[in-house]
Motif scaffolding. Structure first.
Motif: not given
Ligand SMILES: *[C@@H]1O[C@H](CO)[C@@H](O)[C@H](O)[C@H]1NC(C)=O
Ligand SMILES: *[C@@H]1O[C@H](CO)[C@@H](O)[C@H](O)[C@H]1NC(C)=O
Ligand SMILES: *[C@@H]1O[C@H](CO)[C@@H](O)[C@H](O)[C@H]1NC(C)=O
Length: 367
Positions: A102-120
């Protein structure tokens, strides 16, 4: 690394309160993100009370539509966005690469975390994984994994934002002290209702709720017996469940109706609202704020109006002019499907976004 990122999200006392309120047996393993975005320097938005948290689960062939969904969110937002993304292993790297592109002007608006699919850890994860759509049941457990998050909007991957995401977030302010969750009704009238005519398990009355767009106050869910009750209902009603996690959510709120806040149908606008006749009155007035292309209508030719909106967002290049590239294309694509049932009320698909774009003085990055 993990704590370095997490701590700014919450005060230490908050963290301790949360940990104490979760019974040990329900407290899953501390979940580490596989990937996370970088925080722009001097950007304070993780501390900002203004930030909106969005979560989804992407498995199988849902990568592209998830990216288009996030694109619709970032295009119209006025607030910082924090994405909590549960992504199947084989898609994780691709997912990150697309966001980093994504262009910087949009990346500046977000922070993301990618997690694995997880169950108890005490659950049979293969069984939960296969309940209804692959991996959809993840949502039932995120309160106990995202212990550092107070509240979020959880969405199915087949939705698109036609309004700033902060607009639906406003509903949290209208929750009573008991309400932990916000959902839209599954149906608008009893004649076409599924739950009232066919369900063989308890459901939220009178017509059930749709789980595609779900406001979740995780703090309150953790304090309630949500997760243990869900596991219990699953054991009891397993044989009667047709729509997987959505049915479990309906069963839960049948027995805990005071914990559920209902928002009107234009916050989760589906083909059912226009395929025979226009039945979502609030969408006629306000325009659809969020559309939900369930039954894959974003990708097939069954409901061309939904596909037209999807293709418009899919083709839109981040950074291109919102009025000429997005709004005008949207209206043109919708005009082209005017002979279909949903096309007859095509103003519903452009009303909110038009209001938003034409009234927004600086359409790109005003913070
Ligand atoms: C919350 O309630 C107030 C007062 O009833 C109402 O004006 C407002 O529109 C509601 N907010 C949302 C997001 O529906
Ligand atoms: C969620 O509930 C907690 C506990 O009642 C409350 O402090 C918090 O403000 C709520 N979050 C939102 C976004 O409403
Ligand atoms: C209108 O729809 C037809 C048939 O689906 C398609 O071939 C055509 O390219 C569309 N036109 C526009 C302007 O989108």
């Amino acid at each position: 690394m993990y704590f370095f990122v997490i701590l700014p999200l919450l005060s230490l006392s908050f963290w301790c309160t949360i940990k104490k309120s979760i019974p040990a047996e329900l407290h899953g393993p501390a979940l580490k993100p596989v990937f996370e975005g970088s925080l722009p320097e001097n950007n304070n938005f993780l501390h900002s009370a203004d930030a909106v948290h969005l979560s989804l689960v992407a498995c199988g062939d849902r990568l592209d539509e998830s990216i288009v969904l996030l694109k619709s969110a970032v295009l119209l937002t006025h607030q910082p966005l924090i994405f909590h993304l549960f992504v199947e292993d084989v898609l994780q790297k691709n997912f990150r690469d697309q966001l980093e592109f994504w262009p910087d002007e949009f990346k500046r608006k977000i922070y993301y975390r990618i997690f694995p699919i997880s169950y108890p850890s005490d659950q049979n994860s293969n069984e939960w994984r296969k309940l209804f759509k692959p991996c959809a049941s993840q949502r039932l457990f995120i309160a106990s994994f995202l212990t550092d998050v107070d509240a979020l909007l959880y969405v199915d991957t087949d939705i698109l934002f036609l309004s700033p995401i902060g607009a639906i977030w406003q509903h949290f302010n209208n929750f009573t002290a008991l309400q932990s969750t916000g959902l839209a009704p599954e149906h608008e009238d009893a004649v076409t209702g599924w739950y009232n005519r066919f369900a063989r398990h308890p459901y939220y009355e009178p017509l059930g709720v749709n789980s595609g767009v779900m406001l979740m106050n995780l703090t309150r869910l953790r304090k309630s017996n949500w997760q243990s009750a869900i596991l219990e209902y699953y054991k009891i009603y397993k044989m009667y469940i047709v729509f997987g996690d959505q049915d479990l959510i309906n069963i839960y709120f049948h027995f805990h109706s005071d914990e559920l806040y209902i928002f009107p149908c234009h916050w989760n606008y589906r083909p059912d609202h226009c395929m025979y006749m226009s039945v979502c009155k609030s969408a006629e007035q306000e325009g659809a704020a969020i559309i939900h292309g369930c039954r894959r209508v974003m990708h097939t030719d069954k409901q061309p109006a939904f596909k037209a909106v999807y293709l418009t967002f899919y083709k839109h290049r981040l950074g291109a002019d919102l009025q000429y590239s997005l709004l005008d294309t949207l209206k043109r694509e919708l005009d082209n499907v005017s002979s279909t049932k949903c096309g007859q009320v095509r103003y519903i698909f452009s009303k909110w976004i038009e209001k938003e774009i034409l009234n927004s003085p600086t359409e790109n990055g005003h913070w």
